[in-house]
Write an enzyme that holds these catalytic residues in place. Structure first.
Site, PDB file in Angstrom:
ATOM      1  CG  ASP A  81     -11.099  16.196 -13.728  1.00  0.00           C
ATOM      2  OD1 ASP A  81     -10.509  15.662 -14.692  1.00  0.00           O
ATOM      3  OD2 ASP A  81     -12.048  15.663 -13.128  1.00  0.00           O
ATOM      4  NE  ARG A  86      -2.620   0.440   3.567  1.00  0.00           N
ATOM      5  CZ  ARG A  86      -1.914   0.753   4.672  1.00  0.00           C
ATOM      6  NH1 ARG A  86      -1.323   1.926   4.775  1.00  0.00           N
ATOM      7  NH2 ARG A  86      -1.811  -0.105   5.675  1.00  0.00           N
ATOM      8  CE1 TYR A 133     -19.211  11.343 -14.090  1.00  0.00           C
ATOM      9  CE2 TYR A 133     -17.850  11.319 -12.122  1.00  0.00           C
ATOM     10  CZ  TYR A 133     -18.747  10.698 -12.964  1.00  0.00           C
ATOM     11  OH  TYR A 133     -19.173   9.427 -12.676  1.00  0.00           O
TER      12      TYR A 133
HETATM   13  O1  P1T Z   1     -14.852   7.233 -12.889  1.00  0.00           O
HETATM   14  P1  P1T Z   1     -13.646   7.731 -12.187  1.00  0.00           P
HETATM   15  O2  P1T Z   1     -12.371   7.140 -12.676  1.00  0.00           O
HETATM   16  O3  P1T Z   1     -13.768   7.661 -10.684  1.00  0.00           O
HETATM   17  O4  P1T Z   1     -13.504   9.285 -12.580  1.00  0.00           O
HETATM   18  C1  P1T Z   1     -14.457  10.237 -12.242  1.00  0.00           C
HETATM   19  C2  P1T Z   1     -14.359  11.399 -13.181  1.00  0.00           C
HETATM   20  C3  P1T Z   1     -13.635  12.513 -12.812  1.00  0.00           C
HETATM   21  N1  P1T Z   1     -13.505  13.577 -13.627  1.00  0.00           N
HETATM   22  C4  P1T Z   1     -14.075  13.603 -14.851  1.00  0.00           C
HETATM   23  C5  P1T Z   1     -13.922  14.805 -15.716  1.00  0.00           C
HETATM   24  C6  P1T Z   1     -14.809  12.505 -15.293  1.00  0.00           C
HETATM   25  O5  P1T Z   1     -15.354  12.558 -16.513  1.00  0.00           O
HETATM   26  C7  P1T Z   1     -14.975  11.376 -14.432  1.00  0.00           C
HETATM   27  C8  P1T Z   1     -15.784  10.198 -14.826  1.00  0.00           C
HETATM   28  N2  P1T Z   1     -16.661  10.448 -15.896  1.00  0.00           N
HETATM   29  C9  P1T Z   1     -17.500   9.561 -16.478  1.00  0.00           C
HETATM   30  C10 P1T Z   1     -17.679   8.311 -16.042  1.00  0.00           C
HETATM   31  C11 P1T Z   1     -18.251  10.083 -17.639  1.00  0.00           C
HETATM   32  O6  P1T Z   1     -18.793   9.289 -18.431  1.00  0.00           O
HETATM   33  O7  P1T Z   1     -18.311  11.299 -17.796  1.00  0.00           O
END
Ligand code: P1T
Length: 396
Positions: free
Chosen positions: A188, A52, A113
């Site tokens: 992001d 970890r 998102y």
């Molecule tokens: O799904 P995950 O790896 O936990 O990521 C989340 C996330 C964070 N930031 C952005 C800009 C994202 O688009 C996402 C996840 N988005 C999708 C699953 C989607 O279809 O938009």
């Protein structure tokens, strides 16, 4: 690291932070599955105690990310050279928010998102008293009005999900440094990947990716990546990664590193095909409006040309006939899979209001313009003529 800074991105995606195995000369790291490491005497070990905390496969990926994002930290300063791998994009964001004290104010982009808004407003507001102001950061003056000295985190996506709004990162950084010098600036970068934009080079402290998307690119591993060029943030984040434990497992680290090796050529194809598809949709009688940063009709096309090295693999459209038309299109596509997520080699299409942004309230969606006629395409790397033919037949 200084050598790596001179490498161009298409070389970095192969070599950044990588070196042949010192024992065998293997050019890819092995998938190091051991959960623990033998010590010759208590506390005497080779830098690895428990998986970890330290894992060689994850470190190889993390050093790659640090290099790609120009984090500029040496391995002595941080074992991942300022790069970090978490078990999902959301886990990465949750760890970033752990960098700031309970009760802090966050200023965030209004279009995010859905899961990120849910984390800020429905989880962290309750568990840690975080207060998030959502602002349209396409307008730096609006940002300036909302930015109080108590703001501890600025969070945005650029281009945003799903409306593909852009933010002038250097302008935001300049205002933030003046007005809220303690605030950590995080971007992001999921939609651009490290190829189309690198926030640390634009004055931000943190670049973050849902590597589930373009970075891994093969729709076979969920993950989150972070890069920072600040030693203090790297040190705390390394501590949080160990303490919270939401680490990316070895096999997923390997897959993601493998995926990144082709990131530059994949992004070139995503950028090229998306531009063609955006232009095709722009001419289509059933399409009301196309949002794509590469089209001159995009309200921030000039900023896109200045800030992005490629316009990206996502195209968002408004259909003329609302939900009915959207449903027909989404049910009729054959090559595009109707699915959440984006950024893979295969093309996907989705309906944000019903799918990825269902956690955003209907009122908020209406304010933002995430209407029922909105459809988001993630353009894969198939032959673009086949993709256009698929959309054409689906639109009837
Ligand atoms: O799904 P995950 O790896 O936990 O990521 C989340 C996330 C964070 N930031 C952005 C800009 C994202 O688009 C996402 C996840 N988005 C999708 C699953 C989607 O279809 O938009």
């Amino acid at each position: 690291m200084s050598e790596q800074h001179e490498m161009r991105l298409a070389t970095k995606v192969i070599h950044s932070g990588q070196r042949p195995d010192p024992v065998t000369g293997a050019v890819m790291p092995s998938i190091s599955v051991a959960s623990t490491y033998a010590q010759s005497s208590p506390g005497v070990h080779q830098g690895f105690e428990y998986s970890r905390v330290q894992n060689p496969t994850r470190y190889a990926l993390e050093r790659m990310v640090g290099g790609l994002e120009s984090a500029g930290l040496s391995e002595e300063e941080d074992p991942g050279c300022g790069g970090f791998a978490f078990c999902s994009g959301m886990a990465a964001i949750a760890n970033i928010v752990e960098l700031i004290p309970a009760g802090s104010r966050i200023v965030a982009m209004d279009d995010l998102y859905g899961g990120t808004g849910r984390l800020f407003t429905q989880v962290l507001a309750e568990s840690r008293g975080m207060r998030t102001a959502y602002v349209d950061l396409t307008d730096p003056a609006a940002f300036e009005r909302e930015l109080t000295p108590e703001t501890k985190l600025v969070w945005l996506e650029a281009p945003t999900n799903p409306l593909l709004k852009l933010v002038d990162l250097p302008a935001i950084a300049k205002i933030a440094r003046r007005q809220a010098p303690d605030a950590i600036l995080g971007c992001d970068s999921t939609f651009t990947s490290s190829i189309n934009m690198r926030p640390l080079e634009l004055g931000f402290d943190i670049a973050m990716h849902s590597s589930t998307k373009f970075m891994n690119g093969h729709s076979d591993a969920v993950g989150g990546l972070i890069a920072t060029n600040r030693r203090d943030i790297a040190e705390r984040l390394r501590f949080l990664q160990m303490s919270v434990g939401a680490v990316l497992p070895p096999f997923d680290s390997y897959l993601t590193l493998r995926g990144i090796k082709t990131l530059a050529i994949r992004m070139a194809k995503h950028n090229e095909s998306s531009m063609r598809i955006a232009k095709f949709l722009d001419q289509h009688a059933k399409v009301e409006r196309v949002l794509y940063p590469g089209l001159p009709s995009h309200p921030q096309h000039e900023l896109a040309k200045k800030q992005l090295d490629g316009f990206g693999g996502i195209v968002t459209i408004f259909l003329k006939d609302g939900l009915e038309e959207a449903r027909r299109l989404l049910e009729r596509v054959r090559l595009f899979a109707l699915a959440e997520s984006l950024g893979g080699v295969e093309s996907l299409v989705e309906h944000p209001a019903i799918m990825t942004h269902a956690s955003v309230s209907p009122e908020r969606r209406a304010e933002l313009g995430i209407s029922d006629s909105l459809v988001r395409f993630s353009v894969g790397i198939e032959d673009c003529d086949d993709l256009i033919a698929d959309i054409e037949q689906a639109l009837g």
